[in-house]
Design an enzyme around this catalytic site. Structure first.
Site, short mmCIF file in Angstrom:
data_model
loop_
_atom_site.label_atom_id
_atom_site.label_comp_id
_atom_site.label_asym_id
_atom_site.label_seq_id
_atom_site.Cartn_x
_atom_site.Cartn_y
_atom_site.Cartn_z
N LYS A 103 -5.61 10.26 2.87
CA LYS A 103 -4.34 9.64 3.21
C LYS A 103 -4.38 8.12 3.15
O LYS A 103 -3.34 7.46 3.25
CB LYS A 103 -3.89 10.09 4.60
CG LYS A 103 -3.42 11.54 4.65
CD LYS A 103 -2.76 11.88 5.97
CE LYS A 103 -2.14 13.26 5.94
NZ LYS A 103 -1.48 13.61 7.23
N GLY A 104 -5.56 7.56 2.99
CA GLY A 104 -5.69 6.11 2.89
C GLY A 104 -5.35 5.61 1.50
O GLY A 104 -5.05 6.38 0.59
N PRO A 160 -16.05 -1.86 -4.90
CA PRO A 160 -14.77 -2.40 -5.36
C PRO A 160 -14.57 -3.82 -4.86
O PRO A 160 -15.05 -4.20 -3.79
CB PRO A 160 -13.73 -1.47 -4.71
CG PRO A 160 -14.50 -0.33 -4.12
CD PRO A 160 -15.89 -0.84 -3.87
N THR A 161 -13.86 -4.59 -5.63
CA THR A 161 -13.41 -5.90 -5.17
C THR A 161 -12.22 -5.71 -4.23
O THR A 161 -11.91 -4.59 -3.82
CB THR A 161 -13.06 -6.79 -6.37
OG1 THR A 161 -12.85 -8.12 -5.91
CG2 THR A 161 -11.83 -6.28 -7.11
N ASN A 162 -11.52 -6.78 -3.89
CA ASN A 162 -10.36 -6.70 -3.00
C ASN A 162 -9.27 -5.84 -3.63
O ASN A 162 -8.88 -6.09 -4.78
CB ASN A 162 -9.81 -8.10 -2.71
CG ASN A 162 -10.84 -8.99 -2.06
OD1 ASN A 162 -11.09 -8.89 -0.87
ND2 ASN A 162 -11.45 -9.87 -2.85
N VAL A 204 -7.24 4.18 -0.88
CA VAL A 204 -8.17 4.58 -1.93
C VAL A 204 -8.13 6.09 -2.14
O VAL A 204 -8.01 6.58 -3.27
CB VAL A 204 -9.61 4.12 -1.61
CG1 VAL A 204 -10.60 4.70 -2.61
CG2 VAL A 204 -9.68 2.60 -1.61
N TYR A 248 -19.33 -4.57 9.38
CA TYR A 248 -18.79 -3.68 8.36
C TYR A 248 -19.69 -3.67 7.13
O TYR A 248 -19.99 -2.61 6.57
CB TYR A 248 -17.38 -4.13 7.99
CG TYR A 248 -16.72 -3.30 6.92
CD1 TYR A 248 -16.19 -2.05 7.21
CD2 TYR A 248 -16.61 -3.77 5.61
CE1 TYR A 248 -15.58 -1.28 6.24
CE2 TYR A 248 -15.99 -3.01 4.63
CZ TYR A 248 -15.47 -1.77 4.95
OH TYR A 248 -14.87 -1.01 3.97
N SER A 257 -18.20 -1.88 -0.61
CA SER A 257 -17.26 -3.00 -0.63
C SER A 257 -17.97 -4.24 -1.14
O SER A 257 -19.20 -4.39 -0.96
CB SER A 257 -16.73 -3.26 0.78
OG SER A 257 -16.05 -4.50 0.85
N SER A 258 -17.23 -5.14 -1.75
CA SER A 258 -17.84 -6.36 -2.25
C SER A 258 -18.31 -7.27 -1.13
O SER A 258 -19.09 -8.21 -1.36
CB SER A 258 -16.86 -7.12 -3.15
OG SER A 258 -15.69 -7.46 -2.43
N CYS A 259 -17.90 -7.01 0.13
CA CYS A 259 -18.34 -7.84 1.25
C CYS A 259 -19.81 -7.61 1.59
O CYS A 259 -20.37 -8.31 2.43
CB CYS A 259 -17.48 -7.59 2.48
SG CYS A 259 -17.81 -6.03 3.30
N ARG A 264 -10.57 -15.34 -4.68
CA ARG A 264 -10.73 -13.91 -4.55
C ARG A 264 -10.27 -13.21 -5.83
O ARG A 264 -9.40 -13.69 -6.56
CB ARG A 264 -9.92 -13.37 -3.37
CG ARG A 264 -10.40 -13.81 -1.99
CD ARG A 264 -11.74 -13.24 -1.64
NE ARG A 264 -12.16 -13.61 -0.29
CZ ARG A 264 -12.89 -14.68 -0.01
NH1 ARG A 264 -13.27 -15.49 -1.01
NH2 ARG A 264 -13.25 -14.95 1.23
N LYS A 304 -21.83 -0.54 5.33
CA LYS A 304 -21.68 -0.17 3.93
C LYS A 304 -23.01 -0.25 3.17
O LYS A 304 -23.30 0.59 2.30
CB LYS A 304 -20.63 -1.06 3.26
CG LYS A 304 -19.19 -0.76 3.70
CD LYS A 304 -18.80 0.65 3.31
CE LYS A 304 -17.38 0.97 3.66
NZ LYS A 304 -17.00 2.35 3.28
N LYS A 317 4.30 -11.29 5.20
CA LYS A 317 4.75 -12.56 5.76
C LYS A 317 5.90 -13.17 4.96
O LYS A 317 6.91 -13.60 5.52
CB LYS A 317 3.57 -13.56 5.80
CG LYS A 317 2.63 -13.35 6.95
CD LYS A 317 1.62 -14.50 7.03
CE LYS A 317 0.76 -14.39 8.28
NZ LYS A 317 -0.12 -15.56 8.44
#
Length: 313
Positions: A13-14, A164-166, A16, A137, A108-110, A210, A141, A188
């Site tokens: 359901k997310g 994955p990137t952002n 990705v 996080y 994640s790329s982080c 980014r 990962k 915003k």
């Protein structure tokens, strides 16, 4: 993967997971097994064990995770570390126990060092310190990547990982306290436009750069790798093109049609100065992105905000 194989999408359901599901259906796959969080708590080993032993999936896409932007990562540090470790450990281990043919884990790329040489190659992992705001996080990962790698080495599994990137796209999170930068900016600027606000505040200096990938491109890349790739090298998935947060804000402002001014709150953290992935490996494996950033953001904005405004945001 054969069309008759049973496919489990953890986190369907997310953003990705739902993109993976849409793409697989479009390609002709029909044998899915899914549970949402109310039906299956992936942090609960007993529940995950029962699920795998009952359903016996052939292929697993592990897209379930506790995620958020800079503020959420920096605020819920223990929760992000604990929940992600538990989800990964349970799903990866039970995939081994129940003889899953292949698993794809979304990292994640982080996970890469804060001051990595750019563009970031896969082998830069664990070569320097992480960005402090999302360290818990990232550590979770990294642990998932290493769990896949070492289950392959010890048990002969076929578990692969991708970075994955952002991401952005359908089913993204637009809550300003917990979302990533692109959906937060869309929210915003849209709210400022409909409420006729004179300014929009954006965190930081606008200087960090980014890379952004539409989630439908990620889904197609992941399915391509599930069908064609095996190995212990985790694969970057991105566009190979980045932009500054200032450029992103100006682009979104233009797409939304907001006429006010942008105010940069320089007291807020910028995060990592630059995160551009080296995508030469996945290009060599036969995949490249197809959705341009301008086209992708316009599609997201018109489908999410303009259509849903008629129903109530």
């Amino acid at each position: 993967m054969n069309f008759s194989d049973k496919i489990y999408i953890a986190g369907h359901k997310g953003m990705v997971g739902s993109a993976i599901y849409r793409s697989l259906k479009q390609k002709g796959y029909t044998n899915f097994v899914m549970r949402d969080s109310s039906e299956l708590d992936l942090t609960n080993q007993e529940q995950v064990t029962s699920f795998f032993k009952e359903e016996k999936p052939d292929y697993v896409f592990l897209a379930a995770a506790k995620v958020g932007g800079i503020e959420a990562n920096n605020t819920f540090r223990g929760q992000f570390l604990y929940e992600n470790l538990m989800i990964q450990n349970n799903v990866i281990h039970l995939s081994y126990v129940c003889n899953v043919k292949k698993l794809l884990f979304f990292a994640s790329s982080c996970i890469y060092p804060k001051f990595s040489e750019q563009p970031i190659r896969e082998d830069y992992l664990l070569t320097d310190k992480l960005e402090p705001t999302n360290e818990p996080y990232a550590i979770a990962k990294i642990a998932g990547i290493k769990l896949c790698e070492n289950y392959n080495r010890q048990y002969g599994c076929n578990f692969i990982s991708v970075m994955p990137t952002n991401l952005y796209g359908p089913n993204d999170n637009y809550d300003l306290k917990h979302s990533h930068v692109l959906p937060a900016l869309l929210r915003k600027f849209h709210d400022a436009k409909i409420n006729d606000l004179r300014t929009v505040e954006v965190w930081g200096t606008g200087k960090p750069k980014r890379e952004f990938l539409h989630v439908d491109d990620l889904a197609n890349a992941s399915i391509h790798l599930m069908q064609t790739y095996s190995g212990n090298v985790s694969v970057n998935i991105g566009t190979g093109i980045d932009m500054s947060i200032k450029e992103l804000a100006e682009l979104i402002k233009d797409i939304v049609g907001y006429k006010g001014a942008i105010v940069w709150n320089k007291s807020k953290p910028d995060g990592t100065p630059r995160k551009l992935l080296d995508v030469s490996l996945i290009h060599s494996l036969g995949w490249q992105h197809t959705i341009d950033i301008n086209e992708g953001i316009k599609k997201v904005y018109f489908n999410k905000f303009l259509n849903e405004d008629k129903k109530g945001f």
